[in-house]
Enzyme design. Structure first.
Site, PDB file in Angstrom:
ATOM      1  N   HIS A  43       0.818  -1.210   0.000  1.00 50.94           N
ATOM      2  CA  HIS A  43       0.000   0.000   0.000  1.00 50.94           C
ATOM      3  C   HIS A  43       0.853   1.261   0.000  1.00 50.94           C
ATOM      4  CE1 HIS A  43      -3.522  -2.276   0.139  1.00 50.94           C
ATOM      5  NE2 HIS A  43      -3.593  -2.508   1.429  1.00 50.94           N
ATOM      6  N   GLU A  50       2.531 -17.248 -19.698  1.00 49.81           N
ATOM      7  CA  GLU A  50       3.384 -17.165 -18.514  1.00 49.81           C
ATOM      8  C   GLU A  50       3.947 -18.529 -18.120  1.00 49.81           C
ATOM      9  OE1 GLU A  50       0.956 -15.486 -15.430  1.00 49.81           O
ATOM     10  OE2 GLU A  50      -0.802 -16.635 -16.044  1.00 49.81           O
ATOM     11  N   ASP A  52       5.963 -14.163 -14.244  1.00 54.95           N
ATOM     12  CA  ASP A  52       5.875 -15.606 -14.028  1.00 54.95           C
ATOM     13  C   ASP A  52       6.644 -16.386 -15.083  1.00 54.95           C
ATOM     14  OD1 ASP A  52       4.529 -15.767 -11.657  1.00 54.95           O
ATOM     15  OD2 ASP A  52       2.539 -15.915 -12.540  1.00 54.95           O
ATOM     16  N   CYS A  87       2.755  -7.535 -20.459  1.00 53.68           N
ATOM     17  CA  CYS A  87       2.131  -6.814 -19.347  1.00 53.68           C
ATOM     18  C   CYS A  87       2.890  -7.005 -18.042  1.00 53.68           C
ATOM     19  CB  CYS A  87       0.678  -7.243 -19.162  1.00 53.68           C
ATOM     20  SG  CYS A  87       0.472  -8.990 -18.728  1.00 53.68           S
TER      21      CYS A  87
END
Length: 570
Positions: A194, A435, A459, A506
């Protein structure tokens, strides 16, 4: 001078005085209560949970207009965690069965949940274990009557303040607003914490995962924060200070120049058009993507809807979230990834045991094994498709029968909507994440049956090299530039181009401006990244010549050599 290092998650430089936040210690008194006091102790715990939840809900209801957009959603997640039966009911069970006092029961159950999240493969989900610890700290403060330990500021100091903390919760970030903060430094956290999310939205440099900076820095120490390298210099000499002031000024000039590229086209020197899209995790971030000049949403992680709650989101709630993003993007494409959660924790909160969660019942495997969950999400996605160009992205595909099963599931969801006379786009594009090395190696039949591809480099690298970058013992072996990884990416891009299908990257590589030219040389024409990274990548695109890059990159791949990024830049 002391030099410390962590992970720079927001670029930039900051120079200022340290403002150290006290920690809300989880070290509480452990004692056993008398059997007759069990009911009263459970009531004390429940009252503290309710008070903490009410405080968070009050913050959400009274968010100031200038608060970061992500803040409300993050506070809401914490509020929902306080209602989670895995936290409240299990902690009460420890009071009833073992006669623990409330603080002991709460921290014990928090440790159990934290270990479950720590075992998760997905970095974003793994980082959510921090949420558990932060809400427990809040409840402990209520139980003990201890106020939040925010830094004390010297009213006579007019320069920037640099917050130094063990960790910073969303609620603490909200309390800190309004002060002159130049940077955030934390012992804990990663790129998806966060602190990182809010710091990005505020465009404030941040370095996380520093280990023990809070114990090494004192209030008032002069700090230099290098968000580029993750270095933090404590009480530097004057000549170092002057050097970093020059860097800070130069960086500010560069950002101002980059800002002028917002409305410029992402076109290479030889006229090749490149699409630059954004990765988001919350619906509110769609506006941030638009503000950065994104051509669309290349990856919207849907997991946020499912995490930190005791019940599953219904069709209507999911539809509203997806529709919000599609509408916000005003006709630009929105690619939404279906639920990507692992076998290490099921959605109803019941822990499961998997020998290797990374290779277990996760992502599309989990969805196909739980058709009721998958069907609800697919119906919501299809309903949202009427508001713009929505594409469905499926994670962790490895077999053709999984592609066919997904197509069948989408058809069933469509039939359900038709029976309810609900309109949807019958030509929604369906794509897969590349991936797993298996799909990259045998890509051709997958390309034939899919509408588009999206390469998840994070990944793909981990599976190809058998490296968990979250494991400090082997993290240095995580190598995005390994020839084997680049060959898999190249093979996937070439196959997509032969079949006339779009393909994007991505993963983190897409947002790394240092490798932009290398990816262009591999033939990539569609990138998706965090909105803050978009202009840096656009600058590289506009200074690149794809034909020259392709020759250099192909030559290196053919020789199985590491690509020299400096040569590409030249």
């Amino acid at each position: 001078m002391l030099c410390l290092r962590g992970q720079g998650v927001v670029k930039g430089y900051a120079i200022g005085r340290a403002a150290v936040m006290g920690a809300a210690a989880l070290e509480v008194v452990h004692y056993r209560i008398q059997p007759e006091a069990v009911e009263e102790e459970c009531a004390r715990l429940k009252a503290a949970l309710a008070q903490a939840r009410d405080e968070l809900q009050h913050m959400v209801a009274n968010l100031p207009d200038d608060a970061p957009r992500e803040m409300g959603a993050l506070l809401t997640v914490h509020s929902m965690l306080l209602d989670d039966r895995m936290l409240s009911e299990q902690a009460c069970n420890l009071i009833i069965e073992r006669h623990y006092n409330a603080e002991w029961a709460l921290t014990t159950q928090g440790q159990v949940l934290g270990e479950q999240f720590a075992a998760m493969e997905d970095e974003y989900l793994r980082e959510r274990g921090t949420d558990i610890r932060q809400v427990i700290e809040r409840v402990l403060r209520v139980l003990s009557g201890t106020p939040v330990a925010l830094p004390q500021f010297d009213s006579g100091y007019s320069g920037e303040l640099i917050v130094v903390a063990r960790d910073i919760s969303p609620a603490d970030m909200l309390r800190l607003r309004g002060a002159r903060f130049g940077a955030f430094l934390t012992d804990l956290g990663g790129p998806t914490s966060h602190t990182a999310i809010v710091a990005r939205s505020m465009n404030v440099p941040a370095v996380v995962g520093m280990g023990n900076i809070r114990t090494l820095v004192r209030d008032g120490d002069l700090l230099i924060v290098d968000g580029m390298s993750g270095a933090v210099l404590v009480n530097p000499p004057d000549f170092v200070l002057e050097e970093y002031r020059r860097r800070q000024a130069a960086y500010a000039d560069d950002r101002a120049e980059l800002g002028r590229l917002k409305y410029a086209e992402a076109v290479t020197l030889d006229g090749v058009q490149v699409k630059l899209e954004a990765n988001i995790e919350l619906p509110e971030e769609a506006e941030q993507a638009l503000a950065a000049g994104a051509d669309g949403i290349g990856l919207f992680r849907s997991e946020f809807l499912f995490m930190g709650r005791r019940d599953l989101p219904g069709e209507e709630e999911q539809y509203e979230a997806y529709a919000t993003v599609v509408k916000a993007m005003q006709g630009r494409p929105v690619t939404i990834r279906t639920l990507d959660i692992g076998a290490d924790k099921t959605l109803d909160g019941d822990a499961t045991v998997a020998t290797n969660p990374a290779l277990g019942l996760r992502a599309i495997r989990y969805c196909l094994a739980h058709p009721e969950i998958f069907q609800t999400q697919l119906r919501a996605l299809l309903r949202a498709s009427v508001h713009g160009k929505l594409r469905i992205l499926v994670p962790m595909i490895a077999h053709l029968h999984e592609v066919r099963a997904v197509r069948q599931a989408i058809a069933e969801a469509g039939q359900n909507l038709e029976s309810r006379d609900i309109s949807f786009d019958r030509n929604v594009e369906v794509g897969a994440m590349v991936e797993i090395p298996a799909i990259a190696i045998a890509i051709e039949p997958f390309v034939e049956q899919l509408d588009f591809l999206s390469i998840g480099t994070n990944d793909l690298i981990q599976y190809t090299l058998a490296i968990d970058r979250g494991d400090n013992d082997v993290a240095d072996l995580y190598d995005p530039m390994h020839p084997a990884v680049l060959r898999l990416i190249s093979h996937t891009i070439n196959a997509a181009q032969r079949y006339g299908k779009s393909v994007a990257v991505c993963g983190e590589m897409a947002g790394d401006a240092q490798v932009t030219r290398m990816l262009l040389g591999l033939g990539l024409r569609e990138f998706s990244m965090h909105p803050q990274q978009l202009l840096d990548v656009k600058k590289e695109v506009r200074q690149s010549h794809t034909n020259a890059l392709r020759v250099k990159v192909a030559s290196a791949l053919n020789r199985a050599e590491r690509i020299n990024l400096d040569e590409l830049a030249g």
